[in-house]
Design an enzyme around this catalytic site. Structure first.
Site, PDB file in Angstrom:
ATOM      1  CE  LYS A 175      -1.933   0.951  -2.570  1.00 17.49           C
ATOM      2  NZ  LYS A 175      -2.845   1.297  -3.667  1.00 17.49           N
ATOM      3  CE  LYS A 201       1.883   4.557  -9.029  1.00 19.09           C
ATOM      4  NZ  LYS A 201       0.630   4.722  -8.282  1.00 19.09           N
ATOM      5  CG  ASP A 203      -2.775   4.725  -5.550  1.00 17.54           C
ATOM      6  OD1 ASP A 203      -2.830   4.436  -6.754  1.00 17.54           O
ATOM      7  OD2 ASP A 203      -3.012   3.907  -4.651  1.00 17.54           O
ATOM      8  CD  GLU A 204      -4.672   4.905  -9.184  1.00 22.45           C
ATOM      9  OE1 GLU A 204      -5.693   4.245  -8.936  1.00 22.45           O
ATOM     10  OE2 GLU A 204      -3.533   4.584  -8.785  1.00 22.45           O
ATOM     11  CG  HIS A 294      -1.155   4.977 -12.545  1.00 17.56           C
ATOM     12  ND1 HIS A 294      -2.422   4.624 -12.958  1.00 17.56           N
ATOM     13  CD2 HIS A 294      -0.871   4.169 -11.495  1.00 17.56           C
ATOM     14  CE1 HIS A 294      -2.877   3.653 -12.182  1.00 17.56           C
ATOM     15  NE2 HIS A 294      -1.952   3.351 -11.297  1.00 17.56           N
ATOM     16  NE  ARG A 295      -1.980  -0.924 -16.682  1.00 13.94           N
ATOM     17  CZ  ARG A 295      -2.061  -2.155 -17.167  1.00 13.94           C
ATOM     18  NH1 ARG A 295      -2.031  -2.361 -18.478  1.00 13.94           N
ATOM     19  NH2 ARG A 295      -2.174  -3.189 -16.353  1.00 13.94           N
TER      20      ARG A 295
END
Length: 475
Positions: A175, A201, A203-204, A294-295
């Site tokens: 972030k 990770k 982010d999407e 990721h969904r």
């Protein structure tokens, strides 16, 4: 030889419109082991009988249309049609019921989630005779699931690659999700991995924007991974998001990630699409890459109780299409997810054989045979005080992902990562000693604070943070 079938060409053709239930409602039908079974939550328009609505779903998602057509006589509808074979009312709902539909296996292309969904959840969801329609569950027979590769590697192979056993894996979403330069992004990755996390990770929605192009991000993240591995002696990874505007571009990014020697890439499987996801999963297996899924966009499809598709169906689809991790809610964090329902589809992701259990929303017994399992990822609004509950709910075969719960630490990213690692290790040790995390979890965390100032600071900053709202999608 093909079976002998009677066609309408041999018995005459009668044009006109007739009720769907005359052809597609067959309560006497005995389902076959090779049938794909579906459970639909159906809300018909006023005046539409339950049998007609259920039959309409079966018809419009298989061989039927609104009128009798001459070309019906050129095939055998009895062999190819979907059948509504059972209807049961939904308790507490006046005009709603579950319609069970059986589809012959020959209706679907082998190894294609795209084709499966185009048929079963295609035009029928816009059918005017229905106020609302929701696909609650699918039974995928082994005869069909064996036509899919499934996850590139699966749970055991991932643990062997990482040399990490006996605990959940720890992750962190970097972030702010948008706006960082590639070098500053890589710095945050390094600090989190050095502090004790297994993964960081993308982010999407981090793809390749003007402030940070994908190639620059990949290079700086690979440098961060290598540096953190050298300092900690542990295998580390960062989910490099390969999602792109075209399949060709997506594959180019995955190839570059492999050339950099990183262990894992990422894909947004709903916005990217099942065809792209399956292609990427095949590449990942062939080239030794793990695949994090990721969904993003799932709640558009699955959050409303009466219309759309439950996430347990999307979870089954993902296991067939291919992914080693998939986001599955947290139960305790900021995102939607009831405990029993979540554990139902978590089992569908991880286990080989899952018994029917309506108390957890599992409508059908599912046998995955030897298809590898998928690690559920708990992510969204979680912090160190949630660690006991997450460890107890999800168990060892999971990924616990703390974004703000790492990067929001008052002392910085590495101390935030250390706080989460200490909290996790304390919870795992307490569980292994026979302590009840559901009852003693807070005490376990407080005890660990005595020898971890990083954890003590995290506990102080987030002691009042809760996300207590009613769950919309209940059983």
């Amino acid at each position: 030889m093909s079976p002998k079938t009677e066609t309408k060409a041999s018995v005459g053709f009668k044009a006109g419109v007739k009720d769907y239930r005359l052809t597609y409602y067959t309560p006497e039908y005995q389902t076959k082991d090779t049938d794909i079974l579906a459970a639909f939550r159906v809300t018909p328009q006023p005046g539409v009988p339950a049998e007609e609505a259920g039959a309409a779903v079966a018809a419009e998602s298989s061989t039927g249309t609104w009128t009798t057509v001459w070309t019906d006589g050129l095939t055998s509808l009895d062999r190819y049609k979907g059948r509504c074979y059972d209807i049961e009312p939904v308790p507490g709902e006046e005009n709603q019921f579950i319609a069970y539909v059986a589809y012959p296996l020959d209706l679907f292309e082998e190894g294609s989630v795209t084709n499966l969904f185009t048929s079963i959840v295609g035009n029928v969801f816009g059918f005017k005779a229905l106020r609302a329609l929701r696909l609650e569950d699918l039974r995928i027979p082994p005869a069909y699931s064996k036509t899919f590769q499934g996850p590139p590697h699966g749970i055991q192979v991932e643990r062997d690659k990482l040399n990490k056993y006996g605990r959940p894996l720890l992750g962190c979403t970097i972030k702010p999700k948008l706006g960082l330069s590639a070098k500053n992004y890589g710095r945050a990755v390094y600090e989190c991995l050095r502090g004790g996390l297994d993964f960081t990770k993308d982010d999407e929605n981090v793809n390749s924007q003007p402030f940070m192009r994908w190639r620059d991000r990949f290079v700086f993240c690979a440098e961060a991974i290598n540096k953190a591995q050298a300092e900690t002696g542990e295998i580390k990874g960062h989910y490099l998001n390969a999602t792109a505007g075209t399949c060709e571009e997506m594959m180019k990014r995955a190839v570059f990630a492999r050339e950099l020697g990183v262990p894992i890439v990422m894909h947004d499987y709903l916005t990217g699409g099942f065809t792209a996801n399956t292609s990427l999963a095949h590449y990942c297996r062939d080239n030794g890459l793990l695949l994090h899924i990721h969904r993003a966009m799932h709640a558009v499809i699955d959050r409303q109780r009466n219309h759309g598709m439950h996430f347990r169906v999307l979870a089954k689809a993902l296991r067939m299409s291919g992914g080693d991790h998939v986001h599955a809610g947290t139960v305790v964090g900021k995102l939607e997810g009831e405990r029993d329902v979540t554990l139902g589809f978590v089992d569908l992701l991880r286990d080989d054989f899952i018994e029917k259990d309506r108390s957890r929303g599992v409508y059908f017994t599912q046998d995955w045979v030897s298809m590898p399992g998928v690690l559920p990822v708990a992510s969204g609004g979680i912090h160190v005080w949630h660690m006991p509950a997450l460890t107890e709910i999800f168990g060892d075969d999971s990924v616990l992902q703390f974004g703000g719960g790492t990067l929001g630490h008052p002392w910085g990213n590495a101390p935030g990562a250390a706080a989460n690692r200490v909290a996790l290790e304390a919870c795992v040790q307490a569980r292994n000693e026979g302590r009840d995390l559901a009852r003693e979890g807070n005490e376990v965390i407080r005890e660990a604070c005595k020898w971890s100032p990083e954890l003590a600071a995290a506990c102080e900053i987030w002691k009042e943070i809760k996300f207590e709202f009613d769950v919309i999608d209940r059983l």
